[in-house]
Design a protein around this motif. Structure first.
Motif, PDB file in Angstrom:
ATOM      1  N   ARG A 217     -10.036  -3.845   0.426  1.00 49.35           N
ATOM      2  CA  ARG A 217     -10.814  -3.197  -0.640  1.00 49.35           C
ATOM      3  C   ARG A 217     -12.092  -3.982  -0.936  1.00 49.35           C
ATOM      4  O   ARG A 217     -13.148  -3.400  -1.189  1.00 49.35           O
TER       5      ARG A 217
ATOM      6  N   TRP B 168       0.821  -1.199   0.000  1.00 48.92           N
ATOM      7  CA  TRP B 168       0.000   0.000   0.000  1.00 48.92           C
ATOM      8  C   TRP B 168       0.858   1.254   0.000  1.00 48.92           C
ATOM      9  O   TRP B 168       1.934   1.299   0.534  1.00 48.92           O
TER      10      TRP B 168
ATOM     11  N   TYR C  46       0.117  -0.168   6.384  1.00 48.07           N
ATOM     12  CA  TYR C  46      -1.209  -0.452   6.922  1.00 48.07           C
ATOM     13  C   TYR C  46      -1.874   0.750   7.593  1.00 48.07           C
ATOM     14  O   TYR C  46      -2.967   1.155   7.213  1.00 48.07           O
TER      15      TYR C  46
ATOM     16  N   TYR D  58      -5.445   4.907  -2.429  1.00 48.89           N
ATOM     17  CA  TYR D  58      -6.874   4.888  -2.174  1.00 48.89           C
ATOM     18  C   TYR D  58      -7.667   5.759  -3.124  1.00 48.89           C
ATOM     19  O   TYR D  58      -8.861   5.903  -2.994  1.00 48.89           O
TER      20      TYR D  58
ATOM     21  N   ALA E 146      -7.284  -4.100   7.382  1.00 47.69           N
ATOM     22  CA  ALA E 146      -6.078  -4.074   6.550  1.00 47.69           C
ATOM     23  C   ALA E 146      -4.995  -4.985   7.109  1.00 47.69           C
ATOM     24  O   ALA E 146      -4.309  -5.682   6.366  1.00 47.69           O
TER      25      ALA E 146
ATOM     26  N   GLU F 117      -4.259  -5.261   1.421  1.00 46.70           N
ATOM     27  CA  GLU F 117      -4.900  -4.236   0.599  1.00 46.70           C
ATOM     28  C   GLU F 117      -6.093  -4.780  -0.169  1.00 46.70           C
ATOM     29  O   GLU F 117      -7.193  -4.223  -0.118  1.00 46.70           O
ATOM     30  N   SER F 118      -5.894  -5.887  -0.890  1.00 47.26           N
ATOM     31  CA  SER F 118      -6.977  -6.390  -1.736  1.00 47.26           C
ATOM     32  C   SER F 118      -8.155  -6.878  -0.904  1.00 47.26           C
ATOM     33  O   SER F 118      -9.318  -6.643  -1.264  1.00 47.26           O
TER      34      SER F 118
END
Length: 250
Positions: free
Chosen positions: A172, A2, A138, A7, A163, A168-169
């Motif tokens: 999301r 990240w 994070y 974002y 997180a 990340e994935s």
């Protein structure tokens, strides 16, 4: 990995009520909460030397935030540490960490890597690097996204904890499911309704993995704070995880 800008574009003014999770006092609370979730202890600073394979398909899990040999964050941590201190005990394992990235393999790491990690953890440079990577990968991105979504401190923590566990994935995906069910405050939604939707989606994601199927870090901790209306994540806090009770009174 990240970065804060990952974002998306645009930003909003942070919530005006209460302090954010990046306030030093609130951040310390966040670190203690996650430590109870990850290590059943409020003493998060005692976890620099932690390392084990918890059989979740991510190889070794280690350190204050559960850096994993199979997910890239441990590799980046050791690379950054080695850039600062080339002769450290973990440096010889960098080729093996690169080979096992994306797998649960210990090839080239056993038998010496866990002992090398524990030796390195006595070094304040490695401790500092763990904290820097925790924040870079994070904490800072999660808090930034939560503020953009109009969330106060509890919501910022919910994003951060998601997180930590899901990367990340995974984060999301959870956020996308939540926003398909409820609007965040930045889009005119009710904060508590949205957070319930986020925690619902989080629990659903956790149940997909046997190693993470115990959802008490959500159901008897974060959900409890939400049900109490504690959107500022203010002490006193009382919660339980995996059957153990914890509290923070100041």
């Amino acid at each position: 990995m990240w970065e804060v800008e990952a974002y998306g574009t645009g930003s909003t003014t942070p919530p005006s009520t209460g302090t954010g999770l990046d306030d030093p006092v609130k951040k310390e609370i966040a670190m203690k909460l996650v430590s109870t979730f990850e290590n059943s202890s409020l003493d998060w600073r005692a976890q620099f030397a932690y390392i084990e394979d918890i059989d979740d398909g991510r190889g070794y899990t280690a350190g204050i935030i559960g850096f994993c040999s199979g997910t890239g964050d441990m590799l980046e941590l050791v690379e950054r540490y080695t850039a600062k201190k080339p002769g450290n005990p973990l440096a010889p394992y960098l080729p093996a960490l690169r080979r096992v990235d994306g797998t649960d393999s210990h090839e080239g790491l056993d038998p010496g890597f866990p002992d090398a990690w524990r030796r390195a953890a006595q070094d304040t440079v490695f401790q500092q690097t763990q904290e820097e990577e925790r924040d870079r990968v994070y904490f800072n991105p999660a808090v930034s996204q939560a503020k953009t979504d109009g969330l106060r401190t509890l919501g910022q923590f919910a994003y951060y904890d998601a997180a930590v566990m899901h990367g990340e994935s995974g984060f999301r995906s959870i956020r996308a499911v939540a926003q398909s069910r409820a609007l965040p405050p930045s889009r005119g939604g009710d904060e508590r309704t949205y957070l319930h939707a986020f925690l619902d989606a989080r629990e659903e994601e956790m149940r997909k993995e046997e190693a993470h199927s115990d959802t008490t870090r959500v159901s008897t901790a974060q959900r409890r704070f939400l049900n109490e209306g504690n959107l500022g994540l203010n002490t006193p806090l009382y919660w339980s995880v995996y059957g153990d009770a914890f509290s923070l009174t100041s």
